[in-house]
Design a protein around this motif. Structure first.
Motif, PDB file in Angstrom:
ATOM      1  N   GLY A   1      95.636 112.463 100.619  1.00 43.22           N
ATOM      2  CA  GLY A   1      95.753 113.712 101.371  1.00 43.22           C
ATOM      3  C   GLY A   1      96.929 113.758 102.309  1.00 43.22           C
ATOM      4  N   GLY A   2      97.370 112.610 102.781  1.00 47.51           N
ATOM      5  CA  GLY A   2      98.508 112.586 103.696  1.00 47.51           C
ATOM      6  C   GLY A   2      98.254 113.424 104.929  1.00 47.51           C
ATOM      7  N   ASN A   3      99.264 114.190 105.316  1.00 49.92           N
ATOM      8  CA  ASN A   3      99.145 115.024 106.519  1.00 49.92           C
ATOM      9  C   ASN A   3      98.133 116.148 106.367  1.00 49.92           C
ATOM     10  OD1 ASN A   3     101.092 113.503 107.834  1.00 49.92           O
ATOM     11  ND2 ASN A   3     102.788 114.808 107.132  1.00 49.92           N
ATOM     12  N   ASP A   4      97.747 116.460 105.126  1.00 48.29           N
ATOM     13  CA  ASP A   4      96.793 117.542 104.881  1.00 48.29           C
ATOM     14  C   ASP A   4      95.351 117.053 104.789  1.00 48.29           C
ATOM     15  OD1 ASP A   4      98.842 119.448 104.787  1.00 48.29           O
ATOM     16  OD2 ASP A   4      99.185 119.104 102.644  1.00 48.29           O
ATOM     17  N   TYR A   5      95.136 115.754 105.004  1.00 48.90           N
ATOM     18  CA  TYR A   5      93.779 115.227 104.836  1.00 48.90           C
ATOM     19  C   TYR A   5      92.764 115.948 105.714  1.00 48.90           C
ATOM     20  CZ  TYR A   5      89.664 112.363 105.276  1.00 48.90           C
ATOM     21  OH  TYR A   5      88.358 111.967 105.317  1.00 48.90           O
ATOM     22  N   GLY A   6      93.143 116.313 106.938  1.00 47.46           N
ATOM     23  CA  GLY A   6      92.225 116.976 107.854  1.00 47.46           C
ATOM     24  C   GLY A   6      91.730 118.317 107.362  1.00 47.46           C
ATOM     25  N   GLN A   7      92.373 118.863 106.314  1.00 48.20           N
ATOM     26  CA  GLN A   7      91.914 120.109 105.700  1.00 48.20           C
ATOM     27  C   GLN A   7      91.029 119.854 104.481  1.00 48.20           C
ATOM     28  OE1 GLN A   7      92.817 123.254 106.878  1.00 48.20           O
ATOM     29  NE2 GLN A   7      93.783 122.209 108.610  1.00 48.20           N
ATOM     30  N   HIS A   8      90.969 118.592 104.042  1.00 48.89           N
ATOM     31  CA  HIS A   8      90.200 118.249 102.835  1.00 48.89           C
ATOM     32  C   HIS A   8      89.498 116.912 103.060  1.00 48.89           C
ATOM     33  CE1 HIS A   8      92.408 121.485 100.840  1.00 48.89           C
ATOM     34  NE2 HIS A   8      93.503 120.962 101.354  1.00 48.89           N
ATOM     35  N   PRO A   9      88.540 116.863 103.966  1.00 48.38           N
ATOM     36  CA  PRO A   9      87.927 115.591 104.357  1.00 48.38           C
ATOM     37  C   PRO A   9      86.969 115.032 103.306  1.00 48.38           C
ATOM     38  CG  PRO A   9      86.788 117.399 105.398  1.00 48.38           C
ATOM     39  CD  PRO A   9      87.958 118.014 104.687  1.00 48.38           C
ATOM     40  N   VAL A  10      86.861 113.715 103.292  1.00 49.01           N
ATOM     41  CA  VAL A  10      85.921 113.033 102.394  1.00 49.01           C
ATOM     42  C   VAL A  10      85.198 111.952 103.196  1.00 49.01           C
ATOM     43  CG1 VAL A  10      85.648 111.622 100.328  1.00 49.01           C
ATOM     44  CG2 VAL A  10      87.364 113.447 100.370  1.00 49.01           C
ATOM     45  N   GLY A  11      83.906 112.156 103.404  1.00 46.69           N
ATOM     46  CA  GLY A  11      83.091 111.176 104.109  1.00 46.69           C
ATOM     47  C   GLY A  11      81.921 110.749 103.254  1.00 46.69           C
TER      48      GLY A  11
ATOM     49  N   ILE B   1      83.531 106.886 109.173  1.00 47.47           N
ATOM     50  CA  ILE B   1      84.188 106.093 108.127  1.00 47.47           C
ATOM     51  C   ILE B   1      84.726 107.024 107.039  1.00 47.47           C
ATOM     52  CG2 ILE B   1      83.903 104.269 106.424  1.00 47.47           C
ATOM     53  CD1 ILE B   1      83.779 103.379 109.399  1.00 47.47           C
ATOM     54  N   MET B   2      86.014 106.875 106.762  1.00 46.23           N
ATOM     55  CA  MET B   2      86.717 107.721 105.803  1.00 46.23           C
ATOM     56  C   MET B   2      87.003 106.948 104.519  1.00 46.23           C
ATOM     57  SD  MET B   2      89.511 109.510 108.368  1.00 46.23           S
ATOM     58  CE  MET B   2      90.226 107.949 108.877  1.00 46.23           C
ATOM     59  N   SER B   3      87.265 107.688 103.457  1.00 47.09           N
ATOM     60  CA  SER B   3      87.688 107.107 102.185  1.00 47.09           C
ATOM     61  C   SER B   3      89.183 106.798 102.261  1.00 47.09           C
ATOM     62  CB  SER B   3      87.414 108.084 101.037  1.00 47.09           C
ATOM     63  OG  SER B   3      88.205 107.776  99.915  1.00 47.09           O
ATOM     64  N   GLU B   4      89.534 105.519 102.124  1.00 44.70           N
ATOM     65  CA  GLU B   4      90.957 105.149 102.162  1.00 44.70           C
ATOM     66  C   GLU B   4      91.736 105.879 101.067  1.00 44.70           C
ATOM     67  OE1 GLU B   4      93.886 101.207 102.035  1.00 44.70           O
ATOM     68  OE2 GLU B   4      91.720 100.973 101.722  1.00 44.70           O
ATOM     69  N   LYS B   5      91.140 105.980  99.887  1.00 44.53           N
ATOM     70  CA  LYS B   5      91.792 106.654  98.767  1.00 44.53           C
ATOM     71  C   LYS B   5      92.070 108.120  99.097  1.00 44.53           C
ATOM     72  CE  LYS B   5      90.723 108.084  94.001  1.00 44.53           C
ATOM     73  NZ  LYS B   5      89.698 107.981  92.916  1.00 44.53           N
ATOM     74  N   ALA B   6      91.088 108.811  99.680  1.00 45.12           N
ATOM     75  CA  ALA B   6      91.250 110.230  99.996  1.00 45.12           C
ATOM     76  C   ALA B   6      92.264 110.444 101.118  1.00 45.12           C
ATOM     77  CB  ALA B   6      89.905 110.840 100.385  1.00 45.12           C
ATOM     78  N   VAL B   7      92.229 109.588 102.142  1.00 43.99           N
ATOM     79  CA  VAL B   7      93.172 109.731 103.253  1.00 43.99           C
ATOM     80  C   VAL B   7      94.601 109.512 102.768  1.00 43.99           C
ATOM     81  CG1 VAL B   7      93.909 108.782 105.474  1.00 43.99           C
ATOM     82  CG2 VAL B   7      91.477 109.091 104.998  1.00 43.99           C
TER      83      VAL B   7
ATOM     84  N   LYS C   1      89.524 121.503 115.383  1.00 48.63           N
ATOM     85  CA  LYS C   1      90.970 121.317 115.345  1.00 48.63           C
ATOM     86  C   LYS C   1      91.398 120.601 114.073  1.00 48.63           C
ATOM     87  CE  LYS C   1      93.675 120.806 118.632  1.00 48.63           C
ATOM     88  NZ  LYS C   1      94.537 120.153 119.629  1.00 48.63           N
ATOM     89  N   SER C   2      90.588 119.682 113.591  1.00 50.74           N
ATOM     90  CA  SER C   2      90.885 118.943 112.369  1.00 50.74           C
ATOM     91  C   SER C   2      89.589 118.335 111.871  1.00 50.74           C
ATOM     92  CB  SER C   2      91.914 117.836 112.633  1.00 50.74           C
ATOM     93  OG  SER C   2      92.058 117.001 111.489  1.00 50.74           O
ATOM     94  N   LEU C   3      89.473 118.176 110.554  1.00 52.81           N
ATOM     95  CA  LEU C   3      88.302 117.508 109.996  1.00 52.81           C
ATOM     96  C   LEU C   3      88.604 116.054 109.669  1.00 52.81           C
ATOM     97  CD1 LEU C   3      86.760 120.398 107.884  1.00 52.81           C
ATOM     98  CD2 LEU C   3      86.354 119.744 110.260  1.00 52.81           C
ATOM     99  N   ASN C   4      89.698 115.562 110.220  1.00 52.75           N
ATOM    100  CA  ASN C   4      89.931 114.123 110.314  1.00 52.75           C
ATOM    101  C   ASN C   4      89.305 113.694 111.637  1.00 52.75           C
ATOM    102  OD1 ASN C   4      90.987 111.579 111.009  1.00 52.75           O
ATOM    103  ND2 ASN C   4      92.904 111.946 109.924  1.00 52.75           N
ATOM    104  N   PRO C   5      88.289 112.834 111.630  1.00 57.14           N
ATOM    105  CA  PRO C   5      87.545 112.545 112.861  1.00 57.14           C
ATOM    106  C   PRO C   5      88.375 111.860 113.940  1.00 57.14           C
ATOM    107  CG  PRO C   5      86.966 110.967 111.157  1.00 57.14           C
ATOM    108  CD  PRO C   5      87.818 112.021 110.500  1.00 57.14           C
ATOM    109  N   GLN C   6      89.573 111.360 113.562  1.00 57.21           N
ATOM    110  CA  GLN C   6      90.382 110.611 114.512  1.00 57.21           C
ATOM    111  C   GLN C   6      91.471 111.444 115.180  1.00 57.21           C
ATOM    112  OE1 GLN C   6      91.847 107.216 112.336  1.00 57.21           O
ATOM    113  NE2 GLN C   6      89.817 106.347 112.051  1.00 57.21           N
TER     114      GLN C   6
END
Length: 501
Positions: free
Chosen positions: A168-178, A159-165, A37-42
């Motif tokens: 990325g804003g609302n689109d972060y779940g489409q471009h994840p950085v771990g 654990i996510m990258s604060e800079k990337a989140v 559903k999303s690649l934002n783990p939360q």
């Protein structure tokens, strides 16, 4: 041609050929029944999503193959008092964008987790998350919180990258950085997600160069993809296809008794399921042994409690619902539905689950209930069942060995909706019991509370637990060193693929 020159050319060709063979990219393809559903783990707490995200992100604490808690991004941790957990963060770890992992990223990720609707059951009781120094994080809870360390190993605690989140804003779940073993490369919605090996992974580069998650909804088609080599690993082989896999010399299947269960959910806030008598009547009408035998063919057992049998605190509650049609009819009459009723039975597009619904549809006719089966795509189903405008629905829940993970999210009144309590159930006595268990660090006391909770739930039946299914994954035999944990996830960073045909 000069013999020396010919020898030199031959060696050069052989060397280039050897280099070409060594440089050939190794790919691993995993087939599952639904897309993430999303690649934002939360964002989402569902299994198909977690299966992808567990490879992109690391957690402070991890689980080994035997489900023991082991160091992850946290090298160590200490419960310094009942309210305070201190963790030492590993040095030298890099995010996929090349940035170093900092305690700031850890604090940011955990604070976001406390605000995430899908994770409220796990992290809602965290009070403060603070950076003590450049390698130390302190977590303070509002009350003593028994399951905290276990939940820091949850996939949603990646654990996510604060800079990337932030970027990325609302689109972060489409471009994840771990920081995990695999880096996101591409996502074709409804078809596949492609990850590539992280060459800078702190545990060492994975044994395969790319990892692809293919979406193949039909169980038989997943089996065929495995047979043809289109997939190397396939989750959730349907019972009807199990013999086909076991008889193929190139394939093998791994099954385990998981901490999971499949249940029939009732919307307890909506008539007719706001009446306990109707819920109990349906339970008496359904023969769970038939469901286990006919649908799962030995890969599940009939359930006897809302807590999975593999959980240490499991008991068999006094109240049981062996099929009893006359008792069910009596309860329907007491509830004011002597002449029966028409309802909707929701299910997602999964073979065994739809088969279960067809069998239950026939069983419910015996007590005058006409159930119209409605089938939804997984992503839509997860969203719709979280809303209150439904009647009957079929779902599964994967847990951990801790009773809190199995009961709190599903039944506590504060968790209604996306967090897990999709039956919108509210029982003050149960809330009190679950709170007492959650806010204790005495394991013996906690176990007693979970046993009391099972007795309450089996009597009040906000959902009817049907079966405890075994989880399975099938693989091609040239895939080596796969670890299939009994929480339903596979560890792939040490896997490799041989040239066996």
């Amino acid at each position: 041609m000069n013999k020396k020159l010919l020898t030199l050319l031959t060696i050069t060709v052989l060397t280039l050929s050897s280099f070409t063979l060594q440089a050939k990219e190794t790919k691993l393809v995993v087939a599952q029944n639904s897309d993430a559903k999303s690649l934002n783990p939360q964002v989402s707490n569902d299994i198909p999503t977690h299966r992808v995200n567990i490879n992109i992100y690391d957690r402070l604490i991890e689980k080994d193959k035997d489900m023991n808690l082991v160091p992850g991004l946290a090298e160590s941790w200490e419960q310094v008092d009942p309210l305070t957990l201190v963790l030492k963060i590993r040095k030298g770890v890099k995010f996929h964008n090349g940035d170093p992992l900092t305690v700031g990223d850890v604090v940011f990720s955990l604070k976001k987790a406390t605000e995430a609707p899908s994770l409220m059951a796990y992290f809602g009781d965290l009070d403060k998350i603070e950076a003590v120094d450049e390698n130390t994080v302190k977590i303070t809870t509002k009350v003593p919180y028994g399951p905290l360390v276990n939940y820091l190993a949850h996939v949603g605690a990646g654990i996510m990258s604060e800079k990337a989140v932030t970027a990325g804003g609302n689109d972060y779940g489409q471009h994840p950085v771990g920081t995990g073993p695999f880096i996101f490369e591409s996502w074709t919605s409804g078809d596949r997600i492609v990850l590539k090996a992280n060459p800078d992974y702190y545990k060492g580069k994975p044994g395969v160069d790319s990892l692809t998650f293919r979406v193949i909804p039909e169980g038989t088609n997943r089996t065929i993809a495995l047979e043809t080599g289109e997939a190397d690993i396939a989750y959730d082989i349907d019972p009807i296809d199990m013999d086909m896999v076991k008889s193929n010399p190139k394939l093998k299947v791994d099954q385990n008794s998981a901490m999971s269960m499949t249940y029939l959910g009732f919307n307890t806030q909506r008539a007719p399921f706001d009446k306990k008598e109707v819920r109990q009547a349906i339970a008496y009408a359904v023969d769970t042994k038939v469901l286990a035998d006919a649908v799962f063919r030995g890969s599940a057992i009939a359930a006897d409690s809302p807590l999975p049998k593999a959980c240490p605190a499991h008991i068999t509650p006094a109240k049981q619902y062996d099929q009893d049609i006359e008792k069910a009819k009596q309860l329907m009459a007491e509830a004011g539905y002597k002449d029966g009723l028409n309802i909707e039975l929701w299910v997602n597009d999964d073979g065994p689950r739809t088969d279960m619904c067809v069998i239950m549809q026939e069983q419910l006719k015996a007590i005058g209930i006409n159930a119209e089966i409605k089938i939804f795509e997984w992503g839509a189903y997860v969203s719709r069942t979280a809303q209150p405008n439904k009647q009957l629905y079929l779902l599964s829940w994967n847990s951990t060995s801790d009773g809190d993970a199995a009961l709190y999210a599903l039944f506590h009144s504060t968790q209604q909706g996306l967090s897990g309590n999709r039956s919108y159930y509210k029982n003050e006595k149960l809330d009190e019991v679950l709170d007492k268990a959650r806010y204790s660090v005495n394991q013996e006391e906690r176990t007693k509370m979970y046993q009391e909770a099972q007795e309450i739930l089996q009597e009040d039946i906000p959902h009817y637990t049907l079966v405890y299914p075994m989880l399975n994954v099938a693989i091609r035999k040239n895939v080596k060193d796969m670890v299939f944990r009994n929480d339903g996830y596979i560890s792939v960073e040490n896997m490799y693929v041989t040239n066996e045909k």
